[in-house]
Scaffold this motif. Structure first.
Motif, short mmCIF file in Angstrom:
data_model
loop_
_atom_site.label_atom_id
_atom_site.label_comp_id
_atom_site.label_asym_id
_atom_site.label_seq_id
_atom_site.Cartn_x
_atom_site.Cartn_y
_atom_site.Cartn_z
N THR A 181 -30.68 -35.60 2.38
CA THR A 181 -30.92 -35.67 3.82
C THR A 181 -29.75 -35.10 4.62
OG1 THR A 181 -30.03 -37.94 3.86
CG2 THR A 181 -32.41 -37.68 3.58
N HIS A 182 -28.85 -34.38 3.96
CA HIS A 182 -27.70 -33.80 4.67
C HIS A 182 -28.22 -32.71 5.62
CE1 HIS A 182 -23.92 -31.96 5.63
NE2 HIS A 182 -23.25 -32.77 4.83
N PRO A 183 -27.95 -32.81 6.92
CA PRO A 183 -28.49 -31.83 7.86
C PRO A 183 -28.04 -30.40 7.59
CG PRO A 183 -26.85 -33.25 8.92
CD PRO A 183 -27.17 -33.86 7.60
N LEU A 209 -27.40 -29.06 4.56
CA LEU A 209 -28.19 -28.56 3.43
C LEU A 209 -29.62 -28.27 3.88
CD1 LEU A 209 -27.22 -30.60 0.22
CD2 LEU A 209 -26.82 -28.19 0.72
N GLN A 210 -30.18 -29.16 4.69
CA GLN A 210 -31.53 -28.92 5.19
C GLN A 210 -31.59 -27.64 6.01
OE1 GLN A 210 -32.25 -32.68 7.19
NE2 GLN A 210 -33.39 -33.47 5.43
N ALA A 211 -30.57 -27.40 6.82
CA ALA A 211 -30.53 -26.18 7.63
C ALA A 211 -30.39 -24.95 6.75
CB ALA A 211 -29.37 -26.26 8.62
N SER A 212 -29.59 -25.06 5.69
CA SER A 212 -29.39 -23.93 4.78
C SER A 212 -30.70 -23.55 4.10
CB SER A 212 -28.32 -24.29 3.74
OG SER A 212 -28.13 -23.23 2.83
N PHE A 213 -31.47 -24.55 3.67
CA PHE A 213 -32.73 -24.25 3.00
C PHE A 213 -33.81 -23.83 3.99
CE2 PHE A 213 -30.62 -25.77 -0.66
CZ PHE A 213 -31.30 -25.21 -1.73
N ALA A 214 -33.73 -24.30 5.23
CA ALA A 214 -34.65 -23.80 6.25
C ALA A 214 -34.44 -22.30 6.45
CB ALA A 214 -34.44 -24.55 7.56
N LEU A 215 -33.17 -21.89 6.52
CA LEU A 215 -32.85 -20.47 6.67
C LEU A 215 -33.31 -19.68 5.46
CD1 LEU A 215 -31.35 -18.07 7.99
CD2 LEU A 215 -29.24 -18.92 6.91
N ALA A 216 -33.02 -20.18 4.27
CA ALA A 216 -33.40 -19.45 3.05
C ALA A 216 -34.92 -19.33 2.92
CB ALA A 216 -32.81 -20.15 1.82
N GLU A 272 -47.53 -31.93 -4.07
CA GLU A 272 -48.74 -32.28 -3.32
C GLU A 272 -48.38 -32.81 -1.94
OE1 GLU A 272 -50.62 -34.98 -6.04
OE2 GLU A 272 -51.70 -33.33 -7.05
N CYS A 273 -47.17 -32.50 -1.49
CA CYS A 273 -46.68 -32.93 -0.19
C CYS A 273 -45.72 -31.86 0.32
CB CYS A 273 -45.95 -34.27 -0.31
SG CYS A 273 -44.62 -34.28 -1.55
N PRO A 274 -45.30 -31.91 1.59
CA PRO A 274 -44.38 -30.90 2.11
C PRO A 274 -43.09 -30.84 1.30
CG PRO A 274 -45.33 -32.16 3.91
CD PRO A 274 -45.75 -32.84 2.64
N TRP A 275 -42.52 -29.63 1.22
CA TRP A 275 -41.30 -29.41 0.45
C TRP A 275 -40.15 -30.20 1.06
CZ3 TRP A 275 -36.30 -27.82 0.90
CH2 TRP A 275 -35.65 -27.46 -0.29
N HIS A 276 -39.29 -30.72 0.20
CA HIS A 276 -38.07 -31.40 0.62
C HIS A 276 -37.02 -31.21 -0.46
CE1 HIS A 276 -40.78 -34.29 -1.38
NE2 HIS A 276 -39.68 -34.67 -2.02
N ILE A 277 -35.79 -31.44 -0.13
CA ILE A 277 -34.69 -31.22 -1.06
C ILE A 277 -34.77 -32.20 -2.22
CG2 ILE A 277 -32.18 -31.42 -1.36
CD1 ILE A 277 -31.86 -30.24 1.43
N THR A 278 -34.73 -31.65 -3.43
CA THR A 278 -34.64 -32.45 -4.65
C THR A 278 -33.48 -31.90 -5.48
OG1 THR A 278 -36.28 -31.03 -5.73
CG2 THR A 278 -37.08 -33.06 -4.73
N ILE A 279 -32.63 -32.76 -5.97
CA ILE A 279 -31.43 -32.34 -6.71
C ILE A 279 -31.79 -32.13 -8.17
CG2 ILE A 279 -29.03 -32.86 -7.22
CD1 ILE A 279 -29.65 -32.67 -4.23
N SER A 323 -41.38 -34.76 6.27
CA SER A 323 -40.79 -33.70 5.47
C SER A 323 -39.39 -33.40 5.97
CB SER A 323 -41.65 -32.43 5.55
OG SER A 323 -41.73 -31.99 6.88
N SER A 324 -38.66 -32.69 5.16
CA SER A 324 -37.29 -32.35 5.52
C SER A 324 -37.26 -31.34 6.63
CB SER A 324 -36.56 -31.78 4.30
OG SER A 324 -37.09 -30.51 4.00
N THR A 325 -36.09 -31.21 7.26
CA THR A 325 -35.89 -30.19 8.28
C THR A 325 -36.21 -28.82 7.74
OG1 THR A 325 -34.15 -31.51 9.30
CG2 THR A 325 -34.18 -29.17 9.85
#
Length: 403
Positions: A147-149, A151-158, A349-356, A368-370
């Motif tokens: 939930t780090h904002p 990291l979420q922003a980085s993956f939104a950009l990617a 089966e749900c919106p993408w979110h960060i998984t380690i 869902s994640s940002t």
């Protein structure tokens, strides 16, 4: 190489006689020093901007920032093995290809990409501080990284860029053309170890990284994981700087066919025939890879879906919660397709979110994640500038670096 100013040594972990702070008497440059046991050999250190490793030369691009002509670059600090090395050098205009590489059979397709400023320069909603800066929390094993904002922003950009590339690759494949990739941006550096968003010692590294190497987001190592008949990324694509390369024939750029979008309900075969004489087609808006508007048939869409999920690589790394556990996160080329199975054979089966690492999706999350929201919020038409603003020669390395 370490030096203590006490003169040449007799061996040890750094070899015999290396002492950068040692005898400099009579030498004309502070970078020079007398080395080895008898001091008769003069050694020196070279300026890193001109004689660069792969990170300094091709990620930090220090010579470019200092307006210097780079003399040497070592293709290190990259991913995807030999294919990654070769593509990095192509991006920099330092790889010599035969003439037909620039005018391939079937021609070229270029779909410009405009990244919204909110994705390229995100800020913390509470503090207003830029999110793309050194993040010490990446090394904190107790921090809830999913939930780090930042990291979420980085993956939104990617993921925004991955969707653009995915759709454009599908269009190029349908048309039998080679896609000139857009210039990419990355929120953070990538490394084989946990870091704070920058590699240690990368003092001149700007965040976000723009341009960002293709191998920071995509796995371009051949046909690994692909079925017969499926296109590998570099089977279809060329480096983002191709149109700005001094070896690109000027006539190709001057005769480019520029279009706002594809005409509706015209099959790919007809477009191939209509555009046969155009070496370069600049398309303002690419149709989606999947669905009724795609240029691919239903069967081709299935083949492409199984191929494209192999295109993306991981970002590395946050500090794992326990030694030996993974700290990487997979970029997902099908992040906006529900349901889908990703490269790690995880069912979404749900919106993408960060998984380690290889952790399974947590579909019990109520939101869902940002990353998922931001990347899917912008319509496809917002990924490109209007047709009249398109410049086929995408900004990047100057053509002088190609000589």
């Amino acid at each position: 190489v370490r030096g203590d100013g006490k003169g040449p040594g007799n061996g040890g972990p750094h070899g015999p006689g290396w002492d950068l702070k040692g005898d400099k008497a009579g030498l004309s440059d502070p970078r020079l020093f007398r080395c080895f046991s008898n001091g008769t050999l003069v050694c020196g250190t070279l300026p890193v901007a001109l004689f660069a490793n792969g990170h300094v030369g091709l990620v930090q691009r220090l010579a470019h920032k200092l307006r210097l002509q780079q003399y040497f670059v070592h293709a290190t600090h990259q991913y995807s093995a030999t294919a990654g090395k070769r593509h990095r050098l192509r991006e920099a205009g330092l790889w010599i290809d035969p003439p037909e590489y620039y005018t391939p059979p079937g021609g070229l397709l270029y779909v410009p990409m405009r990244i919204p400023d909110a994705l390229l320069h995100p800020t913390d909603p509470s503090s207003g501080e830029p999110l793309f800066q050194e993040q010490k929390a990446f090394l904190d094993t107790k921090f809830p990284h999913a939930t780090h904002p930042a990291l979420q922003a980085s993956f939104a950009l990617a993921h925004y860029q991955i969707a653009h590339v995915r759709d454009a690759v599908a269009t190029a494949w349908a048309l039998g053309r080679k896609l000139v990739l857009p210039m990419l941006a990355c929120g953070f550096d990538r490394g084989p170890f946990p870091h704070v968003g920058k590699s240690p010692g990368a003092y001149e590294q700007d965040l976000p990284i723009h341009p960002c190497p293709l191998d920071y987001i995509f796995d371009i190592e051949g046909r690994r994981g692909l079925s017969a008949g499926a296109p590998a990324l570099l089977d279809v694509a060329r480096e983002y700087s191709l149109l700005n390369n001094s070896r690109m024939p000027r006539a190709v750029l001057e005769s480019a066919l520029r279009l706002g979008s594809l005409p509706a309900d015209v099959p790919a075969a007809a477009l191939r025939r209509n555009w046969e004489s155009a070496t370069l087609v600049v398309l303002n808006k690419s149709p989606p890879a999947f669905g009724k508007a795609s240029l691919l048939t239903d069967a081709e869409q299935e083949v492409f879906k199984n191929a494209v999920k192999q295109y993306t690589d991981v970002w590395c790394c946050i500090n794992p919660v326990k030694w030996g556990m993974p700290g990487h996160i997979l970029h997902d080329a099908l992040f906006d397709q529900i349901p889908h199975t990703d490269r790690l054979n995880r069912k979404w089966e749900c919106p993408w979110h960060i998984t380690i690492g290889g952790a399974k999706p947590n579909c019990s999350l109520t939101t869902s994640s940002t990353s998922s929201k931001s990347a899917s919020a912008a319509p496809a038409s917002d990924r490109q500038p209007p047709a009249e603003q398109v410049d086929a020669r995408d900004a990047g390395y100057s053509s002088s670096s190609s000589k």
